[in-house]
Design a protein around this motif. Structure first.
Motif, PDB file in Angstrom:
ATOM      1  N   ASN A 231     -27.660  23.098  11.311  1.00  0.00           N
ATOM      2  CA  ASN A 231     -28.366  21.816  11.464  1.00  0.00           C
ATOM      3  C   ASN A 231     -27.723  20.916  12.499  1.00  0.00           C
ATOM      4  O   ASN A 231     -26.523  21.007  12.736  1.00  0.00           O
ATOM      5  N   ASN A 232     -28.537  20.067  13.062  1.00  0.00           N
ATOM      6  CA  ASN A 232     -28.031  18.968  13.874  1.00  0.00           C
ATOM      7  C   ASN A 232     -28.233  17.689  13.081  1.00  0.00           C
ATOM      8  O   ASN A 232     -29.379  17.303  12.791  1.00  0.00           O
TER       9      ASN A 232
ATOM     10  N   TYR B 254     -25.804  14.466  13.379  1.00  0.00           N
ATOM     11  CA  TYR B 254     -24.521  13.964  13.885  1.00  0.00           C
ATOM     12  C   TYR B 254     -23.877  12.945  12.964  1.00  0.00           C
ATOM     13  O   TYR B 254     -22.670  12.697  13.067  1.00  0.00           O
ATOM     14  N   GLU B 255     -24.649  12.381  12.070  1.00  0.00           N
ATOM     15  CA  GLU B 255     -24.070  11.467  11.085  1.00  0.00           C
ATOM     16  C   GLU B 255     -23.029  12.200  10.233  1.00  0.00           C
ATOM     17  O   GLU B 255     -22.168  11.597   9.607  1.00  0.00           O
TER      18      GLU B 255
ATOM     19  N   MET C 292     -36.691  27.870  15.271  1.00  0.00           N
ATOM     20  CA  MET C 292     -36.952  28.442  13.951  1.00  0.00           C
ATOM     21  C   MET C 292     -38.392  28.130  13.565  1.00  0.00           C
ATOM     22  O   MET C 292     -39.099  27.403  14.277  1.00  0.00           O
TER      23      MET C 292
ATOM     24  N   THR D  76     -32.937   5.686  11.696  1.00  0.00           N
ATOM     25  CA  THR D  76     -32.202   6.332  10.594  1.00  0.00           C
ATOM     26  C   THR D  76     -31.283   5.297   9.940  1.00  0.00           C
ATOM     27  O   THR D  76     -30.929   4.287  10.569  1.00  0.00           O
TER      28      THR D  76
ATOM     29  N   TYR E 290     -29.221   6.307  14.627  1.00  0.00           N
ATOM     30  CA  TYR E 290     -30.072   7.235  15.378  1.00  0.00           C
ATOM     31  C   TYR E 290     -31.466   6.625  15.464  1.00  0.00           C
ATOM     32  O   TYR E 290     -32.041   6.204  14.461  1.00  0.00           O
TER      33      TYR E 290
ATOM     34  N   HIS F  25     -31.510  18.449   6.139  1.00  0.00           N
ATOM     35  CA  HIS F  25     -32.704  18.396   6.985  1.00  0.00           C
ATOM     36  C   HIS F  25     -33.211  16.959   7.172  1.00  0.00           C
ATOM     37  O   HIS F  25     -34.232  16.748   7.820  1.00  0.00           O
TER      38      HIS F  25
ATOM     39  N   ARG G 243     -38.153  12.600   7.044  1.00  0.00           N
ATOM     40  CA  ARG G 243     -37.847  12.823   8.461  1.00  0.00           C
ATOM     41  C   ARG G 243     -39.163  13.127   9.171  1.00  0.00           C
ATOM     42  O   ARG G 243     -40.166  13.421   8.531  1.00  0.00           O
TER      43      ARG G 243
ATOM     44  N   GLY H   3     -36.546  19.196  19.300  1.00  0.00           N
ATOM     45  CA  GLY H   3     -36.162  18.772  17.955  1.00  0.00           C
ATOM     46  C   GLY H   3     -35.461  17.430  17.865  1.00  0.00           C
ATOM     47  O   GLY H   3     -35.478  16.798  16.816  1.00  0.00           O
TER      48      GLY H   3
ATOM     49  N   HIS I  28     -37.127  14.434  16.228  1.00  0.00           N
ATOM     50  CA  HIS I  28     -37.434  14.424  14.796  1.00  0.00           C
ATOM     51  C   HIS I  28     -36.402  13.601  14.032  1.00  0.00           C
ATOM     52  O   HIS I  28     -35.492  14.161  13.398  1.00  0.00           O
TER      53      HIS I  28
ATOM     54  N   LYS J 151     -34.216  11.788  11.434  1.00  0.00           N
ATOM     55  CA  LYS J 151     -33.962  12.156  10.033  1.00  0.00           C
ATOM     56  C   LYS J 151     -33.666  10.926   9.183  1.00  0.00           C
ATOM     57  O   LYS J 151     -33.233   9.897   9.705  1.00  0.00           O
TER      58      LYS J 151
HETATM   59  N1  MTE Z   1     -31.715  12.763  13.240  1.00  0.00           N
HETATM   60  C1  MTE Z   1     -30.560  12.120  12.996  1.00  0.00           C
HETATM   61  N2  MTE Z   1     -30.589  10.991  12.272  1.00  0.00           N
HETATM   62  N3  MTE Z   1     -29.363  12.563  13.468  1.00  0.00           N
HETATM   63  C2  MTE Z   1     -29.293  13.697  14.242  1.00  0.00           C
HETATM   64  O1  MTE Z   1     -28.181  14.076  14.663  1.00  0.00           O
HETATM   65  N4  MTE Z   1     -30.515  15.521  15.316  1.00  0.00           N
HETATM   66  C3  MTE Z   1     -31.783  15.890  15.927  1.00  0.00           C
HETATM   67  C4  MTE Z   1     -32.942  15.800  14.935  1.00  0.00           C
HETATM   68  N5  MTE Z   1     -32.862  14.565  14.173  1.00  0.00           N
HETATM   69  C5  MTE Z   1     -30.493  14.397  14.539  1.00  0.00           C
HETATM   70  C6  MTE Z   1     -31.702  13.909  13.971  1.00  0.00           C
HETATM   71  C7  MTE Z   1     -31.773  17.215  16.526  1.00  0.00           C
HETATM   72  S1  MTE Z   1     -30.911  17.363  17.989  1.00  0.00           S
HETATM   73  C8  MTE Z   1     -32.460  18.261  16.007  1.00  0.00           C
HETATM   74  S2  MTE Z   1     -32.587  19.748  16.827  1.00  0.00           S
HETATM   75  C9  MTE Z   1     -33.085  18.178  14.683  1.00  0.00           C
HETATM   76  O2  MTE Z   1     -32.869  16.917  14.046  1.00  0.00           O
HETATM   77  C10 MTE Z   1     -32.505  19.249  13.796  1.00  0.00           C
HETATM   78  O3  MTE Z   1     -33.190  19.304  12.577  1.00  0.00           O
HETATM   79  P1  MTE Z   1     -32.741  20.365  11.468  1.00  0.00           P
HETATM   80  O4  MTE Z   1     -31.249  20.246  11.313  1.00  0.00           O
HETATM   81  O5  MTE Z   1     -33.487  19.983  10.244  1.00  0.00           O
HETATM   82  O6  MTE Z   1     -33.121  21.704  12.010  1.00  0.00           O
END
Ligand code: MTE
Length: 325
Positions: free
Chosen positions: A88-89, A91-92, A151, A180, A199, A228, A233, A241, A244, A246
């Motif tokens: 997953n990405n 960063y938090e 994916m 976020t 974010y 996720h 999200r 991605g 998107h 989160k």
């Molecule tokens: N949302 C937040 N708050 N923090 C993040 O680091 N990373 C983004 C996105 N939304 C991110 C985020 C990135 S770079 C991607 S590719 C997707 O979330 C990854 O979603 P997944 O981990 O559910 O696949």
């Protein structure tokens, strides 16, 4: 020579059964075998069996699994849940892909979402009240990261358009800005001051109301795992991605194009639009192919991530503008 045997989950998507439906079917069969009267009741009324005890944190059964919407299925195999949920990405919780355990610090109740800005009515709504006002469905979507991996996920949630309609934006609103949570206790990554927390992401109102734009509350027939981006999200499957956002706490209707997290950090590499285009490379790598998580295959990337028929109208006449990063 490497000989690959096809594993159980590598079914064409059309042949795959959502895991939540499968689990409930198993539960139903078990109850039937036991001659249980409970089998005749709605699933929500069944008492949990042994295998469900690990699901103590599962949502009210009415929320998951949601019926699959067959309009949004693709030909690729679903990425296994544990693969998607451990790469997953977020960063938090750190800059590696291996953050799923750290992300369990996220507290998803109580959870409120502020709807504000250029709207007829600003309001704050608890996630459970919001969920009670929308109809949940499941959609199988491609997910293409700007880092060139991808994916296929069965998200559940509701069209973003429903939320836009609740907010009733004014004519002056041009963009939807998504924010976020900010909490350095709950998210140690937010102590890293060099990132522009919280974010933030954004799309145009036309994009937000496109039929593909989805607010996600579940995955694979279950409540959305924290890693996720629980409890809410976004998913814009034709975009990279990073669009998107989160764990959203604020959705604002604004006149100015929002500056997103990655744009603010590295504006020469990441932009506002981020529409997938195999022919427009990232400054440091090609975007013409992607590594499929779970199988490791490399496949050709598709224009708009394979969703051209849904979104081409959004960008008609804009092809010469920088809508690809
Ligand atoms: N949302 C937040 N708050 N923090 C993040 O680091 N990373 C983004 C996105 N939304 C991110 C985020 C990135 S770079 C991607 S590719 C997707 O979330 C990854 O979603 P997944 O981990 O559910 O696949």
């Amino acid at each position: 020579m490497l000989i690959r045997t096809r594993r159980g989950w590598e079914l064409p998507e059309s042949a795959a059964t959502p895991e939540g439906v499968f689990r409930d079917r198993r539960r139903l069969l078990r109850n039937l075998a036991a001659g249980s009267i409970a089998a005749a009741l709605p699933l929500a009324a069944c008492s949990p069996g042994e295998e469900d005890s690990a699901d103590a944190a599962a949502p009210a059964p009415a929320l998951a699994p949601a019926p699959r919407n067959p309009a949004y299925t693709i030909e690729r195999a679903l990425t296994p849940k544990d693969v998607a949920g451990t790469y997953n990405n977020f960063y938090e919780y750190g800059s590696s892909k291996d953050i799923w355990q750290e992300a369990q610090r996220l507290q998803v109740r109580p959870w409120e979402i502020v709807i504000d800005g250029l709207v007829e009515r600003e309001f704050t709504i608890g996630i459970d009240d919001l969920l009670a006002r929308v109809e949940l469905e499941e959609r199988v979507y491609r997910h293409r990261c700007v880092e060139a991996w991808s994916m296929t996920v069965a998200w559940s949630g509701f069209p973003m358009r429903s939320l836009v309609e609740m907010a009733a934006p004014l004519a002056s609103a041009k963009y939807v800005r998504m924010e976020t949570f900010a909490d350095r206790e709950m998210a140690p990554g937010q102590r890293q001051f060099w990132y522009p927390w919280p974010y933030v992401e954004g799309v145009t109102i036309a994009e937000a109301t496109n039929e593909l734009s989805f607010l996600v509350t579940g995955a694979y027939g279950e409540t959305l795992p924290k890693q996720h981006g629980a409890p809410l999200r976004a998913a814009f499957p034709w975009k990279y991605g990073f669009k998107h956002g989160k764990s959203l706490v604020r959705i604002s209707f604004v006149e100015e194009q929002p500056l997103n997290f990655w744009q603010e950090l590295q504006g020469r590499e990441y932009g506002f639009w981020a529409n997938v285009h195999p022919g427009v490379p990232h400054p440091r790598w090609s975007q013409d192919s992607e590594r499929v998580l779970g199988t490791g295959e490399r496949v050709a990337t598709q224009l708009f991530n394979g969703y051209t028929e849904f979104v081409a109208d959004l960008y008609r006449g804009m092809e010469d503008q920088p809508i690809w990063f």
